[in-house]
Scaffold this active site. Structure first.
Site, short mmCIF file in Angstrom:
data_model
loop_
_atom_site.label_atom_id
_atom_site.label_comp_id
_atom_site.label_asym_id
_atom_site.label_seq_id
_atom_site.Cartn_x
_atom_site.Cartn_y
_atom_site.Cartn_z
CD GLU A 187 39.87 50.06 66.74
OE1 GLU A 187 39.42 49.30 65.70
OE2 GLU A 187 39.61 50.87 67.36
CE LYS A 214 37.99 54.33 66.42
NZ LYS A 214 37.52 52.84 66.90
CB CYS A 221 39.12 51.69 63.70
SG CYS A 221 38.05 50.41 62.84
N1 LIG Z 1 35.30 50.11 64.57
C1 LIG Z 1 35.43 51.08 64.04
O1 LIG Z 1 35.88 51.80 64.79
C2 LIG Z 1 34.77 51.41 62.74
C3 LIG Z 1 34.10 50.61 62.04
O2 LIG Z 1 33.92 49.30 62.29
C4 LIG Z 1 33.26 51.13 60.99
O3 LIG Z 1 33.40 52.28 60.60
O4 LIG Z 1 32.56 50.42 60.33
#
Ligand SMILES: NC(=O)CC(=O)C(=O)O
Length: 310
Positions: free
Chosen positions: A54, A135, A177
Site C-alpha cells: 500500500e 480501497k 489493507c
Molecule cells: N492501514 C489500514 O488501512 C488498516 C490498519 O492499519 C488496521 O486495520 O489496523
C-alpha cells in the site's frame, strides 16, 4: 508442499507469488525506480505474480495523499497525469509478470470535487492494465493513547469487489489493507472462484502485532484460499511506522512465509492441489446452510464501477 498433477478448478497451474516489502521515502521518483529494481529481482527469482505494498510510491498518511495523488481517468492517463501508472505498466512488461501495483493516492478527474482515493492498479505481463481497486473500507480508527487515523477526512471510498482474471492461472481478488477486516468481501470473492486474495496493506505498530497475521489466517481459513498481505518495510524516520511482516497464508490457514520488518521479498508457489485437498477434506462450500441465514446469501453486489479506471 503438494504438487498438482490434475488441473484444479480454481488454479489451472502453479503460480509463484512474491510480496515485495519495500522501503519507501518521500521522493516519488526514487520510490518508483526502487520498486522497479525489486520487481525485476522478484521476477528473476521466478515470480509470475508480484505484489507491492500500500502507498508504495509515497509516505502513508492523510497529509500526503493530496500532494502525491495522480489522475488515472480517463484511462490510460498521460505520463504527466500519472507517472506511477506508466512506471508500473513498464515494470510488469519488463518482468513479464502480473503485477499488483500496491496502491497509490488517486485524484478524482474533476479537481473541483477535491476527492481522492487509495487505488491499486493491476497490470498483466504485457503491461496492459487489467483492473483497479479503490480501497472500499477507509481506515478510520481511534485507539486512545495509541493511534488515531481518519482516512475519510481526505479519501473517498471505492464501491466494488475487484476480481482479476489471469488467463493462464485463474482469478484473484485485490483489496487494500483495512478491507481485510471485512470478511464479506473475501467470501464473495471466493464464491466467485478466486484462488487467492491479495491485500497490499500497511498496518501499524499497535494493530499489526495484534491482528495482521490473525486476519490473514482468518480470511484464508474462512474461505479455504491463499491470502497474501504485502506491507511496506518499517522505516522509523517516517511519520507512520508500518508493521512489516508481509506474509502468504495457504488454504489450510498456515503462514507459509513471513518477512520481518526490514525490506525483503517473500515468495511461495501457490498450488491448486493444496486448494483442492483443503476443500475436499473440510467441505465447507457444500455444507453451508443458507436456509438458516438467508440474508447473507448471494445478495446483490457490484463488480463493475464505471468510475474506476480500467
Ligand atoms: N492501514 C489500514 O488501512 C488498516 C490498519 O492499519 C488496521 O486495520 O489496523
Amino acid at each position: 508442499m503438494a504438487t498438482s498433477t490434475t488441473p484444479s478448478p480454481v488454479l489451472k497451474k502453479p503460480v509463484k507469488l512474491a510480496c515485495i516489502q519495500l522501503a519507501s521515502g518521500t521522493d516519488k521518483g526514487a520510490n518508483l525506480s526502487h520498486a522497479r529494481e525489486k520487481v525485476l529481482e522478484a521476477a528473476k527469482g521466478g515470480a509470475n505474480l508480484i505484489v507491492l505494498p500500500e502507498c508504495f510510491n509515497s509516505p502513508y498518511g492523510c497529509d500526503y495523499f493530496p500532494s502525491y495523488a495522480e489522475t488515472l481517468l480517463p484511462s490510460p492517463p498521460s505520463k504527466d497525469q500519472s507517472p506511477s501508472y506508466h512506471a508500473l505498466s513498464s515494470m510488469a512488461a519488463e518482468a513479464k509478470a502480473y503485477l499488483v501495483g500496491g496502491s497509490i493516492p488517486e485524484a478524482d478527474p474533476d479537481p473541483s470535487s477535491k476527492k481522492y482515493y487509495n487505488t491499486s492498479l493491476i497490470f498483466g505481463p504485457d503491461g496492459a492494465l487489467l483492473a483497479s481497486h479503490r480501497k472500499v473500507h477507509l481506515f478510520d480508527i481511534d485507539i486512545p493513547g495509541k493511534i488515531t487515523f481518519r482516512e475519510s477526512d481526505v479519501l473517498s471510498p471505492g464501491n466494488k469487489v475487484t476480481l482479476v482474471d489471469l488467463p493462464e492461472y485463474g482469478r484473484i481478488a485485490v483489496a487494500i489493507c483495512y478491507d481485510v477486516r471485512f470478511p464479506e468481501l473475501a467470501t464473495i470473492a471466493t464464491r466467485r472462484g478466486c484462488f487467492a486474495l491479495i491485500y497490499p496493506g500497511a498496518f501499524n505498530l499497535t494493530t499489526g502485532p495484534l491482528h495482521w497475521r490473525l486476519l490473514g489466517q482468518a480470511r484464508a481459513m474462512d474461505n479455504q484460499i491463499y491470502v497474501a498481505m504485502c506491507s511496506p518495510a518499517r522505516v522509523m524516520d517516517s511519520t507512520y511506522h508500518a508493521y512489516g511482516h508481509s506474509l502468504i497464508v495457504d488454504p489450510m490457514a498456515q503462514v507459509v512465509t513471513e518477512a520481518a520488518e526490514a525490506e525483503e521479498i517473500v515468495t511461495w508457489e501457490l498450488d491448486g492441489a493444496r486448494l483442492d485437498e483443503t476443500r475436499k477434506g473440510i467441505p465447507l462450500s457444500t455444507q453451508r446452510r443458507f436456509d438458516v441465514y438467508p440474508d447473507i446469501g448471494e445478495g446483490k453486489i457490484s463488480f463493475e464501477d464505471p468510475n474506476v479506471p480500467k
